[in-house]
Each structure stands twice: as structure tokens, then as C-alpha cells.
Design a protein around this motif. Sequence first.
Motif, mmCIF file in Angstrom:
data_model
loop_
_atom_site.group_PDB
_atom_site.id
_atom_site.type_symbol
_atom_site.label_atom_id
_atom_site.label_comp_id
_atom_site.label_asym_id
_atom_site.label_seq_id
_atom_site.Cartn_x
_atom_site.Cartn_y
_atom_site.Cartn_z
ATOM 1 N N SER A 119 0.859 -1.174 0.000
ATOM 2 C CA SER A 119 0.000 0.000 0.000
ATOM 3 C C SER A 119 0.906 1.238 0.000
ATOM 4 O O SER A 119 1.976 1.236 0.601
ATOM 5 N N ASP A 120 0.495 2.278 -0.709
ATOM 6 C CA ASP A 120 1.268 3.516 -0.865
ATOM 7 C C ASP A 120 2.511 3.328 -1.723
ATOM 8 O O ASP A 120 3.390 4.185 -1.756
ATOM 9 N N TRP A 151 -0.453 0.808 -6.263
ATOM 10 C CA TRP A 151 -1.077 -0.288 -5.545
ATOM 11 C C TRP A 151 -2.396 0.145 -4.937
ATOM 12 O O TRP A 151 -3.392 -0.573 -5.002
ATOM 13 N N THR A 152 -2.408 1.328 -4.329
ATOM 14 C CA THR A 152 -3.638 1.876 -3.765
ATOM 15 C C THR A 152 -4.282 2.763 -4.808
ATOM 16 O O THR A 152 -3.676 3.706 -5.276
ATOM 17 N N GLY A 153 -5.464 2.435 -5.230
ATOM 18 C CA GLY A 153 -6.163 3.240 -6.225
ATOM 19 C C GLY A 153 -6.164 2.620 -7.604
ATOM 20 O O GLY A 153 -7.132 2.769 -8.351
ATOM 21 N N SER A 182 -2.041 -4.928 -14.114
ATOM 22 C CA SER A 182 -3.105 -5.099 -13.123
ATOM 23 C C SER A 182 -2.502 -5.663 -11.840
ATOM 24 O O SER A 182 -1.341 -6.071 -11.815
ATOM 25 N N ARG A 183 -3.306 -5.682 -10.771
ATOM 26 C CA ARG A 183 -2.809 -6.201 -9.491
ATOM 27 C C ARG A 183 -3.846 -7.093 -8.850
ATOM 28 O O ARG A 183 -5.044 -6.915 -9.075
ATOM 29 N N LYS A 185 8.464 1.261 -5.688
ATOM 30 C CA LYS A 185 8.923 2.447 -4.980
ATOM 31 C C LYS A 185 7.720 3.116 -4.343
ATOM 32 O O LYS A 185 6.586 2.919 -4.756
ATOM 33 N N ARG A 186 7.989 3.888 -3.316
ATOM 34 C CA ARG A 186 6.921 4.642 -2.664
ATOM 35 C C ARG A 186 6.390 5.671 -3.654
ATOM 36 O O ARG A 186 7.171 6.320 -4.360
ATOM 37 N N ALA A 187 5.105 5.803 -3.712
ATOM 38 C CA ALA A 187 4.495 6.780 -4.598
ATOM 39 C C ALA A 187 5.068 8.170 -4.295
ATOM 40 O O ALA A 187 5.192 8.569 -3.137
#
Length: 119
Positions: free
Chosen positions: A30-31, A53-55, A71-72, A99-101
Motif C-alpha cells: 500500500s502507498d 497499488w492503492t487506487g 493489473s494487481r 517504490k513509494r508513490a
Amino acid sequence: QVQLVESGGGLVQAGGSLRLSCAASGRTFSDYRVDWFRQAPGKEREFVAAIWWTGGSTDYTDSVKDRFTISRDFAKNTVYLQMNSLKPEDTAVYSCAVKRAGTSTYDYWGQGTQVTVSS
């Protein structure tokens, strides 16, 4: 320890399809943003596609738009790259990275999977 494991590569004729998987273990993302890159022999590594990942927002390089879909799967902690209408110029080692958004540094990389498209 976080691991990214790619799979699904192989040899396919032009016009064919493959689905690559990037399975993550050790944490959830997430994030984070998960990207696919590819590197052909003698060429620089290039960005292919990304998914937040989120959204679930996605992004693609122009050369694969309308042919590839990222896709995930939350339950499997896996990101997929569905590749259709493959061309010989898609031949490369495909790797996933996370990587972190909002940051520029990738925290984790997979080992890569070979995709070869014959004409």
C-alpha cells in the motif's frame, strides 16, 4: 526480507500473448507504485508500465499502449503484465520494481524474466 519474483516469460511468435507476474513477499505495498521495466541487448533499460497499488491508476509507455495491460491482485500480492499483439521489438528482459508513490528511488527489484518474440 522483501522479494519480487517475476515469471511468465518465454518464446512467442509475433502477434502472440504472454502474461508476466511479479509476486511480492515480505510485505504488502500500500502507498507503493509497482513498475515494469525492460532491457533489450545493447539498449538501456526502459520503463514499460506502472500501477499504483492503492487506487489502481496506471501508466504506460507509448509503444505498448493498447497492447499491454498492467493489473494487481491484492489477495496474491501480485502484479501482472498482460502483453498482447507482441512484436519482435518487445524482446527483452522484463523486470518489476517498487517504490513509494511520489519518490524517485526504487526500493526493490526482481531478477527479471526473458521475453523473446520471433518474427
